[in-house]
Design a protein around this motif. Structure first.
Motif, mmCIF file in Angstrom:
data_model
loop_
_atom_site.group_PDB
_atom_site.id
_atom_site.type_symbol
_atom_site.label_atom_id
_atom_site.label_comp_id
_atom_site.label_asym_id
_atom_site.label_seq_id
_atom_site.Cartn_x
_atom_site.Cartn_y
_atom_site.Cartn_z
ATOM 1 N N UNK A 47 0.809 -1.286 -0.131
ATOM 2 C CA UNK A 47 0.038 0.034 -0.034
ATOM 3 C C UNK A 47 0.841 1.091 -0.108
ATOM 4 N N UNK A 48 2.072 1.074 0.360
ATOM 5 C CA UNK A 48 3.027 2.326 0.365
ATOM 6 C C UNK A 48 3.046 2.637 -1.188
ATOM 7 N N UNK A 49 3.359 1.854 -1.988
ATOM 8 C CA UNK A 49 3.380 1.962 -3.455
ATOM 9 C C UNK A 49 2.128 2.718 -3.943
ATOM 10 N N UNK A 50 0.900 2.033 -3.609
ATOM 11 C CA UNK A 50 -0.487 2.732 -3.819
ATOM 12 C C UNK A 50 -0.366 3.936 -3.638
ATOM 13 N N UNK A 85 -8.986 -1.256 10.468
ATOM 14 C CA UNK A 85 -9.148 0.031 9.906
ATOM 15 C C UNK A 85 -8.026 1.058 10.337
ATOM 16 N N UNK A 86 -7.508 1.020 11.560
ATOM 17 C CA UNK A 86 -6.100 1.926 11.745
ATOM 18 C C UNK A 86 -5.158 1.630 10.896
ATOM 19 N N UNK A 87 -4.726 0.258 10.502
ATOM 20 C CA UNK A 87 -3.613 0.099 9.656
ATOM 21 C C UNK A 87 -4.037 0.689 8.353
ATOM 22 N N UNK A 88 -5.138 0.358 7.804
ATOM 23 C CA UNK A 88 -5.377 0.870 6.464
ATOM 24 C C UNK A 88 -5.410 2.392 6.462
ATOM 25 N N UNK A 89 -5.841 3.307 7.745
ATOM 26 C CA UNK A 89 -5.817 4.615 7.639
ATOM 27 C C UNK A 89 -4.346 4.967 7.680
ATOM 28 N N UNK A 90 -3.691 4.312 8.444
ATOM 29 C CA UNK A 90 -2.141 4.633 8.344
ATOM 30 C C UNK A 90 -1.610 4.715 7.017
ATOM 31 N N UNK A 91 -1.963 3.800 6.160
ATOM 32 C CA UNK A 91 -1.325 3.859 4.984
ATOM 33 C C UNK A 91 -2.121 4.558 3.753
ATOM 34 N N UNK A 92 -3.079 5.606 4.462
ATOM 35 C CA UNK A 92 -3.557 6.701 3.413
ATOM 36 C C UNK A 92 -4.986 6.155 2.846
ATOM 37 N N UNK A 136 -6.849 7.312 -5.275
ATOM 38 C CA UNK A 136 -6.374 7.107 -3.950
ATOM 39 C C UNK A 136 -6.767 5.751 -3.539
ATOM 40 N N UNK A 137 -6.493 5.383 -2.257
ATOM 41 C CA UNK A 137 -6.966 3.940 -1.923
ATOM 42 C C UNK A 137 -8.170 4.155 -0.768
ATOM 43 N N UNK A 138 -8.944 3.267 -1.025
ATOM 44 C CA UNK A 138 -10.450 3.289 -0.362
ATOM 45 C C UNK A 138 -10.817 2.083 0.005
#
Lengths: 203, 170
Positions: B82-85, B117-124, B152-154
């Motif tokens: 997800x950092x690449x995303x 959820x927090x992990x996803x949010x941390x990755x934008x 963006x990532x959703x």
């Protein structure tokens, strides 16, 4: 540590140059990290997407691209360490059987960006064997230079997915860096392939 | 049979999604069947969720839209990809069936259920919740629009109460 890869015949930059010159219309994904420098040194092209991250993701990215562009040859060029992190993706690719995808591994048996530590291939892990077991229909291996012509011909025109395992000399890559802005690289690639409308420009 | 997965599928069709990458989950069973049966879609079964953002980045490079289906435990396999995303501003639409929340019987699911959820949010990643079957189509359509128009990532997190508690005999 003695390193047999120090004496392998095949030189990675020469192969990178041949890949670009022999496949002018192909789309390239370059895996983190030395294969990125190789392809950049051979000629930074808009039809190459170089990965500054996403270790283990190059073959999977090539798959999504190959499925979206079935009329184009898609060539993933990556290293042994990068591919070892994504062995499962070889199974995912083989199950999808994209006829237009080639995965080329430059195997120097080392993690080149972190101090040349040995990868599993130095201990004998057979990446072509993994690809064969996963179900790739076309597999080529080159350990010596006289095997390169056949291997690269398969990369260009073989029935995909093609897996090409090239044993390359353990040597420093030319430290030629592509642009770092990923969003720009993405749009550069899409504009080249899909046209200006794909990035919101008027034609 | 609940028809909310069909509403999600129709919303994906409406968003011109052409590649469905997935690691199976019982809550995605119907959606995966619909994707596999649709001649206009590539259904890409993954060995690990980590392949998903990479496959769909490749799809976007090639001019196709995609979606990634997984359960909440699979979110933990994704962050480095997800950092690449995020760095490249690739659009990424994820549909995550939640475990470890309402009525979970397996305590080993609780940790990733809470962290997803927090992990996803941390990755934008922007989070949408889907807890009411009536919202399935509209929430999916809104998430898809944000992902593809906003590049963006959703993620749509589909509540375990909506999916139903897992029953291994079913």
């Amino acid at each position: 540590m003695t390193n047999r890869a120090n004496t392998f015949e095949i030189r990675r930059l020469a192969v990178a140059k041949r890949l670009l010159s022999e496949n002018p219309d192909a789309l390239f994904i370059a895996g983190l990290g030395a294969t990125v420098w190789d392809l950049t040194a051979a000629g930074d092209r808009h039809s190459t997407f170089p990965l500054w991250g996403a270790m283990g993701g190059a073959a999977a990215m090539g798959l999504g691209l190959a499925l979206a562009q079935p009329e184009k040859r898609v060539i993933v060029v990556t290293g042994d360490g990068e591919q070892l992190m994504g062995l499962g993706a070889l199974a995912t690719v083989a199950v999808q059987r994209p006829a237009n995808l080639s995965v080329v591994v430059f195997d120097n048996e080392s993690y080149g960006e972190t101090g040349m530590q040995a990868t599993h291939t130095a201990a004998g892990v057979d990446l072509a064997g993994v690809a064969r077991a996963a179900g790739f229909p076309t597999i080529v291996t080159a350990v010596t230079e006289d095997a390169l012509d056949d291997a690269l011909a398969a990369v260009s025109t073989g029935k995909g997915p093609v897996f090409a395992w090239l044993k390359v000399r353990a040597e420093p890559s030319p430290f030629a860096l592509p642009p770092k802005d990923g969003a720009w690289l993405k749009d550069r690639f899409r504009r080249h392939l899909l046209g200006p409308e794909a990035v919101g420009e008027t034609a | 049979m609940a028809d909310w997965p069909d509403r999600i599928f129709e919303a994906l069709q409406g968003a011109d999604v052409r590649q469905i990458a997935y690691v199976p989950d019982a809550g995605h069973k119907r959606l995966i069947e619909r994707a596999r049966a649709d001649g206009d879609m590539h259904a890409v079964s993954l060995t690990t969720e980590m392949e998903g953002p990479a496959v769909l980045a490749g799809a976007w490079l090639g001019g196709q839209r995609g979606a990634l289906l997984m359960q909440s435990s699979g979110v933990g396999n994704c962050p480095n990809m997800l950092s690449t995303t995020q760095t490249c501003r690739f659009p990424l639409l994820m549909l995550v069936t939640m475990r470890g929340e309402f009525g979970e019987f397996n305590p080993w699911q609780l940790s990733m259920g809470q962290a997803a959820a927090p992990m996803l949010e941390m990755m934008g990643t922007r989070i949408f919740r889907l807890d009411d079957a009536d919202d399935a189509g509209t929430v999916t359509a809104a998430a898809a629009a944000m992902a593809f128009e906003g590049q963006m990532s959703v993620a749509v997190l589909i509540g375990q109460r909506l999916i139903g508690t897992k029953n291994f005999r079913k």
